[in-house]
Scaffold this motif. Structure first.
Motif, PDB file in Angstrom:
ATOM      1  N   LYS A  99      -8.938  13.426  16.276  1.00  0.00           N
ATOM      2  CA  LYS A  99      -9.197  11.924  16.047  1.00  0.00           C
ATOM      3  C   LYS A  99      -9.573  11.760  14.416  1.00  0.00           C
ATOM      4  O   LYS A  99     -10.236  12.759  13.874  1.00  0.00           O
ATOM      5  CB  LYS A  99     -10.243  11.510  16.929  1.00  0.00           C
ATOM      6  N   PRO A 100      -9.002  10.610  13.904  1.00  0.00           N
ATOM      7  CA  PRO A 100      -9.630  10.401  12.675  1.00  0.00           C
ATOM      8  C   PRO A 100     -11.135  10.206  12.566  1.00  0.00           C
ATOM      9  O   PRO A 100     -11.680   9.688  13.613  1.00  0.00           O
ATOM     10  CB  PRO A 100      -8.841   8.959  12.406  1.00  0.00           C
ATOM     11  N   VAL A 101     -11.726  10.683  11.651  1.00  0.00           N
ATOM     12  CA  VAL A 101     -13.343  10.848  11.497  1.00  0.00           C
ATOM     13  C   VAL A 101     -13.908   9.931  10.224  1.00  0.00           C
ATOM     14  O   VAL A 101     -13.313  10.203   9.396  1.00  0.00           O
ATOM     15  CB  VAL A 101     -14.087  12.161  11.642  1.00  0.00           C
ATOM     16  N   VAL A 102     -14.596   9.003  10.546  1.00  0.00           N
ATOM     17  CA  VAL A 102     -15.302   8.467   9.408  1.00  0.00           C
ATOM     18  C   VAL A 102     -16.873   8.548   9.189  1.00  0.00           C
ATOM     19  O   VAL A 102     -17.481   8.445  10.301  1.00  0.00           O
ATOM     20  CB  VAL A 102     -15.146   6.513   9.283  1.00  0.00           C
ATOM     21  N   ASP A 132     -25.641  -3.835  -0.543  1.00  0.00           N
ATOM     22  CA  ASP A 132     -25.517  -4.386   1.064  1.00  0.00           C
ATOM     23  C   ASP A 132     -24.261  -4.825   0.990  1.00  0.00           C
ATOM     24  O   ASP A 132     -23.403  -4.573   2.098  1.00  0.00           O
ATOM     25  CB  ASP A 132     -26.448  -5.226   1.445  1.00  0.00           C
ATOM     26  N   VAL A 133     -23.736  -5.729   0.029  1.00  0.00           N
ATOM     27  CA  VAL A 133     -22.181  -6.165   0.161  1.00  0.00           C
ATOM     28  C   VAL A 133     -21.287  -5.263  -0.076  1.00  0.00           C
ATOM     29  O   VAL A 133     -20.411  -5.261   0.937  1.00  0.00           O
ATOM     30  CB  VAL A 133     -22.190  -7.533  -0.828  1.00  0.00           C
ATOM     31  N   ARG A 134     -21.370  -4.491  -0.849  1.00  0.00           N
ATOM     32  CA  ARG A 134     -20.378  -3.380  -1.385  1.00  0.00           C
ATOM     33  C   ARG A 134     -20.301  -2.396  -0.021  1.00  0.00           C
ATOM     34  O   ARG A 134     -19.085  -2.105   0.302  1.00  0.00           O
ATOM     35  CB  ARG A 134     -20.441  -2.659  -2.446  1.00  0.00           C
ATOM     36  N   TYR A 135     -21.288  -2.276   0.538  1.00  0.00           N
ATOM     37  CA  TYR A 135     -21.497  -1.134   1.584  1.00  0.00           C
ATOM     38  C   TYR A 135     -20.768  -1.659   2.780  1.00  0.00           C
ATOM     39  O   TYR A 135     -19.892  -0.920   3.339  1.00  0.00           O
ATOM     40  CB  TYR A 135     -22.982  -0.809   1.877  1.00  0.00           C
ATOM     41  N   ARG A 136     -20.892  -2.859   3.036  1.00  0.00           N
ATOM     42  CA  ARG A 136     -20.307  -3.563   4.439  1.00  0.00           C
ATOM     43  C   ARG A 136     -18.931  -3.753   4.065  1.00  0.00           C
ATOM     44  O   ARG A 136     -17.971  -3.443   4.966  1.00  0.00           O
ATOM     45  CB  ARG A 136     -21.191  -4.980   4.593  1.00  0.00           C
ATOM     46  N   GLU A 137     -18.481  -4.077   2.923  1.00  0.00           N
ATOM     47  CA  GLU A 137     -16.917  -4.104   2.533  1.00  0.00           C
ATOM     48  C   GLU A 137     -16.478  -2.889   2.916  1.00  0.00           C
ATOM     49  O   GLU A 137     -15.212  -2.821   3.453  1.00  0.00           O
ATOM     50  CB  GLU A 137     -16.946  -4.616   1.177  1.00  0.00           C
ATOM     51  N   ARG A 138     -17.058  -1.695   2.348  1.00  0.00           N
ATOM     52  CA  ARG A 138     -16.314  -0.509   2.469  1.00  0.00           C
ATOM     53  C   ARG A 138     -16.255   0.049   3.979  1.00  0.00           C
ATOM     54  O   ARG A 138     -15.413   0.601   4.293  1.00  0.00           O
ATOM     55  CB  ARG A 138     -17.105   0.418   1.907  1.00  0.00           C
ATOM     56  N   LEU A 139     -17.651  -0.194   4.707  1.00  0.00           N
ATOM     57  CA  LEU A 139     -17.510   0.049   6.240  1.00  0.00           C
ATOM     58  C   LEU A 139     -16.573  -0.653   6.992  1.00  0.00           C
ATOM     59  O   LEU A 139     -15.635  -0.066   7.862  1.00  0.00           O
ATOM     60  CB  LEU A 139     -19.032  -0.343   6.693  1.00  0.00           C
ATOM     61  N   ARG A 144     -11.291  -0.738   9.803  1.00  0.00           N
ATOM     62  CA  ARG A 144      -9.836  -1.409   9.897  1.00  0.00           C
ATOM     63  C   ARG A 144      -8.918  -0.562   9.560  1.00  0.00           C
ATOM     64  O   ARG A 144      -7.968  -0.788  10.220  1.00  0.00           O
ATOM     65  CB  ARG A 144     -10.050  -2.897   9.234  1.00  0.00           C
ATOM     66  N   GLU A 145      -8.813   0.154   8.777  1.00  0.00           N
ATOM     67  CA  GLU A 145      -7.809   1.023   8.190  1.00  0.00           C
ATOM     68  C   GLU A 145      -7.150   1.699   9.387  1.00  0.00           C
ATOM     69  O   GLU A 145      -5.994   2.098   9.584  1.00  0.00           O
ATOM     70  CB  GLU A 145      -8.172   2.048   7.259  1.00  0.00           C
ATOM     71  N   HIS A 146      -8.060   1.983  10.491  1.00  0.00           N
ATOM     72  CA  HIS A 146      -7.701   2.870  11.627  1.00  0.00           C
ATOM     73  C   HIS A 146      -7.277   2.050  12.771  1.00  0.00           C
ATOM     74  O   HIS A 146      -6.482   2.237  13.683  1.00  0.00           O
ATOM     75  CB  HIS A 146      -8.604   3.772  11.971  1.00  0.00           C
ATOM     76  N   LEU A 147      -7.804   0.802  12.735  1.00  0.00           N
ATOM     77  CA  LEU A 147      -7.635  -0.333  14.136  1.00  0.00           C
ATOM     78  C   LEU A 147      -6.480  -0.930  13.620  1.00  0.00           C
ATOM     79  O   LEU A 147      -5.996  -1.571  14.675  1.00  0.00           O
ATOM     80  CB  LEU A 147      -8.892  -1.146  14.092  1.00  0.00           C
ATOM     81  N   GLY A 148      -5.668  -1.002  12.555  1.00  0.00           N
ATOM     82  CA  GLY A 148      -4.688  -1.886  12.379  1.00  0.00           C
ATOM     83  C   GLY A 148      -4.847  -3.212  12.202  1.00  0.00           C
ATOM     84  O   GLY A 148      -5.889  -3.820  12.027  1.00  0.00           O
ATOM     85  N   ALA A 149      -3.586  -4.101  11.741  1.00  0.00           N
ATOM     86  CA  ALA A 149      -3.938  -5.444  11.711  1.00  0.00           C
ATOM     87  C   ALA A 149      -4.349  -6.270  12.426  1.00  0.00           C
ATOM     88  O   ALA A 149      -4.883  -7.549  12.258  1.00  0.00           O
ATOM     89  CB  ALA A 149      -2.544  -6.006  11.363  1.00  0.00           C
ATOM     90  N   SER A 185      -6.432  -6.548   0.776  1.00  0.00           N
ATOM     91  CA  SER A 185      -5.926  -5.655  -0.082  1.00  0.00           C
ATOM     92  C   SER A 185      -6.325  -5.820  -1.272  1.00  0.00           C
ATOM     93  O   SER A 185      -6.616  -4.542  -2.048  1.00  0.00           O
ATOM     94  CB  SER A 185      -4.399  -5.852   0.045  1.00  0.00           C
ATOM     95  N   TYR A 186      -6.471  -6.957  -1.846  1.00  0.00           N
ATOM     96  CA  TYR A 186      -7.023  -7.059  -3.303  1.00  0.00           C
ATOM     97  C   TYR A 186      -8.458  -6.595  -3.264  1.00  0.00           C
ATOM     98  O   TYR A 186      -8.800  -5.786  -4.255  1.00  0.00           O
ATOM     99  CB  TYR A 186      -6.883  -8.471  -3.688  1.00  0.00           C
ATOM    100  N   GLU A 187      -9.068  -7.063  -2.396  1.00  0.00           N
ATOM    101  CA  GLU A 187     -10.590  -6.574  -2.478  1.00  0.00           C
ATOM    102  C   GLU A 187     -10.663  -4.993  -2.313  1.00  0.00           C
ATOM    103  O   GLU A 187     -11.633  -4.220  -3.132  1.00  0.00           O
ATOM    104  CB  GLU A 187     -11.249  -7.151  -1.286  1.00  0.00           C
ATOM    105  N   VAL A 188      -9.894  -4.298  -1.496  1.00  0.00           N
ATOM    106  CA  VAL A 188      -9.790  -2.944  -1.265  1.00  0.00           C
ATOM    107  C   VAL A 188      -9.622  -2.187  -2.835  1.00  0.00           C
ATOM    108  O   VAL A 188     -10.313  -1.343  -3.414  1.00  0.00           O
ATOM    109  CB  VAL A 188      -8.963  -2.377  -0.354  1.00  0.00           C
ATOM    110  N   TRP A 189      -8.322  -2.916  -3.136  1.00  0.00           N
ATOM    111  CA  TRP A 189      -7.918  -2.170  -4.599  1.00  0.00           C
ATOM    112  C   TRP A 189      -8.944  -2.502  -5.698  1.00  0.00           C
ATOM    113  O   TRP A 189      -9.330  -1.443  -6.343  1.00  0.00           O
ATOM    114  CB  TRP A 189      -6.698  -2.937  -4.954  1.00  0.00           C
ATOM    115  N   ARG A 190      -9.549  -3.800  -5.450  1.00  0.00           N
ATOM    116  CA  ARG A 190     -10.568  -3.757  -6.473  1.00  0.00           C
ATOM    117  C   ARG A 190     -11.931  -2.855  -6.287  1.00  0.00           C
ATOM    118  O   ARG A 190     -12.648  -2.470  -7.495  1.00  0.00           O
ATOM    119  CB  ARG A 190     -11.182  -5.433  -6.678  1.00  0.00           C
ATOM    120  N   SER A 191     -12.256  -2.685  -5.286  1.00  0.00           N
ATOM    121  CA  SER A 191     -13.364  -1.805  -4.733  1.00  0.00           C
ATOM    122  C   SER A 191     -13.334  -0.440  -5.393  1.00  0.00           C
ATOM    123  O   SER A 191     -13.815   0.383  -5.798  1.00  0.00           O
ATOM    124  CB  SER A 191     -13.467  -1.809  -3.440  1.00  0.00           C
TER     125      SER A 191
END
Length: 870
Positions: A99-102, A132-139, A144-149, A185-191
């Motif tokens: 299983k993918p692990v985070v 807190d904001v960046r942490y939540r964005e990354r989490l 979601r990367e594994h749960l799909g669209a 996608s842009y936010e992920v790229w910017r992060s």
């Protein structure tokens, strides 16, 4: 923060057929975990969790099925979850079925090697690195990367009215979904761009810190990136990390002790959990010195400082410069609850030697007395505490002054005469700078100062405690074998020196090896022992330079200077009278200020040196050692039966027409032990800076070193003759060495240098440099004038004015063998080299362990300037 129970009702565990994240956590971390789960569900991220890992909870089929069906396994990493057998089972099962692990690291946690190997190449989020904001964005993005669209669609759909949508509305919905996906996608790229920029800047700073040998700061900054780079894909970062850390295992006497650590200069940073003793797997510990915290139920928690490498850390690293007889592992011990007063720390029993400048001149330490375990005040005595003594009539109660004899220099005082002096500015009883028997406004928590030794003794009796003896104070203030495994420079560097006044006594500055604060700086501390007509008063004050921390100081017992204060100790039994006795200093200050012999006398000394050279009958050369950067050859010059001379030549790898030969004078271990000549390879641990700088390192087996160490003798006259003749024999050895080098096409005898360390610098180098002009530039590391009586033929004071080549001196501010003012500075001032051709560099170290990278640059730059670049 909402309670765990209230959050559970708001965070339903997902039970449908859509992709979801399985969350593994320790029950003790529920408050922090459920705050994140509540945030995730608000963002329509589907999560499944058990009701908490309780003691005795069984890992069963329901959990296994939930892990099998999940799209991603999320582990909230803390010391508690790593120790939880249930979390371990869940992680192991997830990995077994691929299983993918985070891994979401809620705190800095030292992972056991098995866990580190298991999840080292998995996706990781380090909570403390983000707001807190960046942490939540990354989490959110990581899961979601594994749960799909679908999760993103759900989030967008939640904002749409429930009524049936019209065709035009459907178009706008689709557009919104597309734009939302693009935005994510842009936010992920910017992060990621911001993350990469932050990483590059941090690694650049880490590299600069390593070049300055600031390993503690480098460790704190680099560790988060090394943990993220667990797969070791960044070779440059890993190379830096290898310089920053010395892997080792903290030694703890008791089992079941929870051990945490961090860099010494990261006093406010998070503790890193190492595990529970006994710890077997080496940890990546910061080089130099480390803070350790030891915790166990039923025992006083201890915050300690240990050298790394050192006797309290098991490590395979070899300590250069010196072999210390009698060094053995020293496991750390805790005091049982109730054994100590609240404001005291525990110092274990020891018979280890003392290293203290101006009192202990030996490289192996001195004054080896058995000192039983004792406790000592964590902080210096404050004004408020001392006022309790004043208000209780302490100055008039004869109980506290019984048996004291009062002296002012050579003059004896009566009790009445002394008491007349123990007054404040208004003539009332109290410290010298008080008024009306009280301290100034706002000064309650400052350390008391302006008290004589007699007042300090009386106060100690009032508390039913005592002043520390010098033996107790030194053992509480410095680490074991401080002369080699140094802690003093870092402690002093974190303390209160060169200031306008003291700071509050309870300020947590300058944490010492056993948990004390401000033993360095703030106020000088009265001890029990007399030193001639004075009393030891040590540690330096806010007025002083930091190097006074490890230097014997004394004051007249009647002195009431503002910077004279004290702390107290408590022994667990009677104190050995030997420890209470007056102490004598190992040198005469008048002798320390001696002057060189006259020119006529020096010419008589020079007459004993010969310029004759010998031609060997046979020369053999054998390769005995090599590394990635150098080769080491043994050269034996035979002059006849039982008459030979050996030298070693280390050359940089690669080809050059000619090398600058740098003669090497070794430290004291080469003179102290009759070892095989081939043990000179140990010198490459330090002297490889010469070879790595592109020069040839020449190590003669000087008279009196290695296999030429003479047989021990108790004959005083014979020993004096050996010392008288030693400089003459060293000069002969140099002439023999240079004569051989002159036969080689790869040596440039017009550019000969000399590097000496300790004995090689203060004993071998002076006659070599003064009598013959062959050496064109020299570096003396750990040199100074001898503080003890020495034969004039071997005394550097007589050679220094006759040395005219460029000389770089490198010393430690905390050198207990050659104190700065009386020894180092005098030698430097006496050197006959032109002012622009001599330089003195001080590092915050003792007699050894100069900062490796800085020293390499300083030595190479000096020879580049005065011998020419390689």
């Amino acid at each position: 923060m909402p309670s765990e129970t209230s959050l559970k009702y708001r965070v339903p565990a997902y039970s449908g057929d859509e992709p979801y994240a399985f969350v593994s956590y320790a029950h003790e971390d529920a408050e922090a975990v459920f705050a994140d789960l509540a945030m995730l569900t608000e963002q329509r991220v589907r999560v499944y969790y058990d009701e908490g890992i309780h003691p005795g909870h069984r890992w069963h089929d329901e959990l296994a099925k939930a892990i099998e069906r999940c799209a991603v396994f999320v582990l909230f990493v803390t010391a508690r979850s790593i120790a939880s057998s249930n979390c371990q089972r869940e992680l192991s099962f997830a990995l077994d079925i691929d299983k993918p692990v985070v891994a979401v690291h809620l705190e800095e946690t030292s992972l056991p090697s098995g866990v580190r190997l298991a999840i080292g190449d998995r996706q990781a989020i380090l909570r403390w690195r983000f707001d807190d904001v960046r942490y939540r964005e990354r989490l959110i993005a990581a899961i979601r990367e594994h749960l799909g669209a679908a999760s993103e669609t759900e989030t967008a759909a939640a904002a749409v009215a429930v009524e049936p949508a019209k065709p035009r509305t459907l178009v706008w919905i689709a557009l919104a979904v597309l734009l939302g996906g693009a935005f994510v996608s842009y936010e992920v790229w910017r992060s990621r761009q911001a993350h990469d920029a932050e990483r590059s800047a941090a690694i650049e700073k880490v590299e600069a810190l390593v070049h300055e040998d600031r390993y503690g700061e480098a460790f704190t900054l680099a560790r988060q990136w090394v943990m993220e780079d667990a797969r070791k894909e960044d070779a440059a970062l890993q190379a830096l990390w290898d310089q920053i850390v010395t892997p080792g295992t903290p030694l703890v006497a008791d089992s079941g002790v929870t051990v945490s650590f961090k860099a010494y200069d990261d006093g406010n940073g998070a503790w890193i959990t190492a595990g529970v003793s006994p710890i077997e797997t080496p940890l990546d510990l910061p080089r130099d010195i480390v803070r350790l915290r030891l915790e166990k139920r039923g025992y006083r928690t201890a915050e300690l400082v240990v050298a790394n490498p050192g006797p309290s850390i098991r490590t395979a690293e070899v300590v250069p410069f010196m072999l210390v007889p009698g060094v053995a592992p020293l496991p750390l011990v805790l005091a049982e609850d109730g054994k100590l007063d609240d404001d005291m720390v525990f110092v274990p029993a020891t018979d280890m030697p003392v290293f203290f400048g101006g009192w202990t001149p030996s490289l192996q330490g001195d004054h080896r007395f058995e000192v039983p375990a004792f406790s000592i005040s964590r902080f210096e005595v404050t004004n408020a505490e001392f006022k309790e003594f004043v208000d209780a009539g302490g100055y008039t109660d004869p109980t506290f002054w019984e048996g004291l004899t009062y002296r002012d220099g050579s003059r004896a005082l009566t009790r009445e005469e002394a008491r007349a002096r123990f007054v404040d500015r208004t003539g009332r009883p109290g410290p010298a700078d008080w008024a009306l028997s009280s301290f100034g406004k706002g000064d309650a928590n400052l350390p008391v100062g302006g008290v004589s030794w007699y007042e300090a003794v009386a106060y100690a009796r009032f508390r039913q405690l005592s002043l520390p003896t010098i033996h107790h104070w030194v053992r509480a203030s410095f680490g074991p074998f401080e002369g080699v495994f140094v802690t003093a420079p870092m402690v002093a560097g974190a303390s209160h020196f060169l200031a306008n006044g003291p700071i509050e006594a309870h300020s947590p500055l300058g944490l010492g090896p056993w948990g004390t604060f401000n033993t360095a700086g703030n106020v000088r501390e009265w001890l029990w022992n007399a030193v001639g007509e004075e009393i030891a008063a040590v540690g330096g004050s806010w007025r002083d330079y930091s190097q006074t921390y490890q230097l014997m100081q004394a004051a007249r017992p009647m002195d009431r200077l503002p910077e004279l204060g004290f702390r107290l100790m408590k022994s667990f039994g009677p104190v050995d009278p030997q420890l209470l006795a007056p102490i004598t200093l190992p040198f005469d200050p008048e002798f320390a200020r001696r002057q060189p012999v006259s020119d006529d006398a020096f010419e008589a000394m020079r007459f004993q040196y010969s310029a004759a050279t010998r031609t060997p009958l046979n020369v053999t050369v054998e390769r005995v050692e090599e590394s990635d950067t150098w080769t080491l050859d043994e050269v034996v010059l035979s002059f006849g039966k039982n008459d030979s001379f050996t030298l070693y030549i280390a050359l940089p790898r690669g080809t050059r027409k000619k090398f600058q030969p740098i003669l090497f004078g070794p430290p004291g271990d080469a003179f102290a032990f009759a070892r095989s000549n081939r043990n000179v390879v140990d010198q490459l641990l330090t002297a490889d800076v010469i070879v790595n700088g592109g020069r040839a390192l020449i190590i003669p087996i000087w008279a009196g070193t290695y296999q030429r160490v003479p047989d021990p003798t108790q004959d005083t006259a014979a020993r004096a003759e050996l010392l008288r003749m030693a400089p003459v024999r060293w000069h002969e050895d140099m002439m023999t060495t240079l004569a051989y080098l002159g036969t080689r096409a790869d040596m440039d005898l017009d550019r000969v240098g000399f590097v000496g360390i300790s004995s090689g610098a203060w004993l071998v180098a002076p006659p070599i440099l003064a009598v013959d002009g062959r050496v064109k530039a020299a570096v003396l590391m750990g040199a100074g004038l001898s503080m003890g009586r020495i034969h004039p033929m071997a005394d550097a004071v007589n050679y220094a004015p006759r040395i005219h080549c460029p000389v770089l001196m490198i010393n430690g501010r905390y050198d207990n063998v050659f104190p700065y003012e009386l020894s180092q500075a005098r030698l430097f001032d006496l050197l006959g080299s032109p002012p622009d051709a001599k330089k003195h560099i001080l590092h915050d170290v003792g007699h050894f362990a100069y900062p490796r990278n800085q020293t390499a640059r300083e030595v190479s730059d000096w020879f580049d300037a005065h011998l020419g670049p390689t």
